[in-house]
Design a protein around this motif. Structure first.
Motif, PDB file in Angstrom:
ATOM      1  N   ASN A   1      44.110 148.243  38.384  1.00  0.00           N
ATOM      2  CA  ASN A   1      43.207 147.227  37.840  1.00  0.00           C
ATOM      3  C   ASN A   1      43.298 147.088  36.326  1.00  0.00           C
ATOM      4  N   LEU A   2      44.138 147.902  35.712  1.00  0.00           N
ATOM      5  CA  LEU A   2      44.294 147.836  34.257  1.00  0.00           C
ATOM      6  C   LEU A   2      45.079 146.577  33.906  1.00  0.00           C
ATOM      7  N   SER A   3      44.588 145.826  32.935  1.00  0.00           N
ATOM      8  CA  SER A   3      45.245 144.566  32.579  1.00  0.00           C
ATOM      9  C   SER A   3      46.575 144.816  31.886  1.00  0.00           C
ATOM     10  N   LEU A   4      47.461 143.841  31.990  1.00  0.00           N
ATOM     11  CA  LEU A   4      48.751 143.925  31.313  1.00  0.00           C
ATOM     12  C   LEU A   4      48.543 144.046  29.802  1.00  0.00           C
ATOM     13  N   PHE A   5      47.549 143.345  29.274  1.00  0.00           N
ATOM     14  CA  PHE A   5      47.266 143.396  27.842  1.00  0.00           C
ATOM     15  C   PHE A   5      46.889 144.806  27.409  1.00  0.00           C
TER      16      PHE A   5
END
Length: 201
Positions: free
Chosen positions: A124-128
């Motif tokens: 769930n960690l964003s690419l950003f």
């Protein structure tokens, strides 16, 4: 296995950059204790007899980190014999019964391997957020390289003994605490100025 406690060997000062990456993705960092006689004894006990001393220190580092609760370790692959360390150390730790996950970094697939590892445990960690963590770690590694390059070229000529090492200790402590990019850049800039001002003969 849910990876929450990540560790890595103490190879020079680079654990500061690796720590920044791990904390940036939300992992808990478990630093191994400083290298001691016990570290070498542990590594020697479980290593092939003729293998080099750095291998034994790294293996001992991993065992001590696992004893402290680490359940994932970052290993470094690459040129020379270092490229063989990761697989052999993995086999040894597995044979000792340690249930640990491994990320080997080094070589042309480094970035995809890191992304895959992070995505596996933090889907769930964003690419950003991932890119930010990688960039902060890269900038810390760059600051370490730049500072220690100047130090190594000049430390043998310092007028006042211990000047470089005292400054290095302060630099690494402040760099370790810096989390925002602007703070990392400031620490790099200020300490590069300071290290170049140390009197040498």
């Amino acid at each position: 296995m849910t990876v929450r406690r990540v560790s890595f060997p103490l190879m020079g000062s680079y654990h500061i950059a690796e720590k920044a990456l791990a904390e940036g993705i939300g992992a808990e960092v478990v630093l191994p204790p400083p290298l001691t006689k016990r570290t070498l004894e542990l590594g020697t006990k479980y290593s092939p007899e003729a293998i080099c001393v750095p291998f034994k220190y790294v293996l001992g580092n991993f065992i001590e980190a696992i004893e402290r609760g680490a359940n994932a370790v970052i290993q470094v692959g690459g040129g020379c014999r270092l490229g063989c360390y990761a697989e052999l150390q993995r086999a040894i730790l597995t044979s000792l019964g340690y249930e640990v996950d491994y990320l080997t970094i080094g070589g042309r697939n480094t970035i995809p391997e890191i992304f895959g590892f992070i995505r596996r445990y933090y889907p769930n960690l964003s690419l950003f957020a991932i890119v930010q963590a990688l960039y902060r770690a890269f900038e810390k590694a760059r600051a370490i390289d730049d500072f220690e390059d100047v130090m190594r070229k000049n430390i043998g000529f310092e007028v006042k003994a211990g000047s470089f090492e005292r400054l290095q200790k302060r630099f690494l402590a402040e760099l370790d605490q810096a989390s925002a990019l602007r703070d990392i850049w400031r620490v790099r800039r200020e300490y590069l100025e300071d290290v170049r001002q140390i009197e040498v003969d």
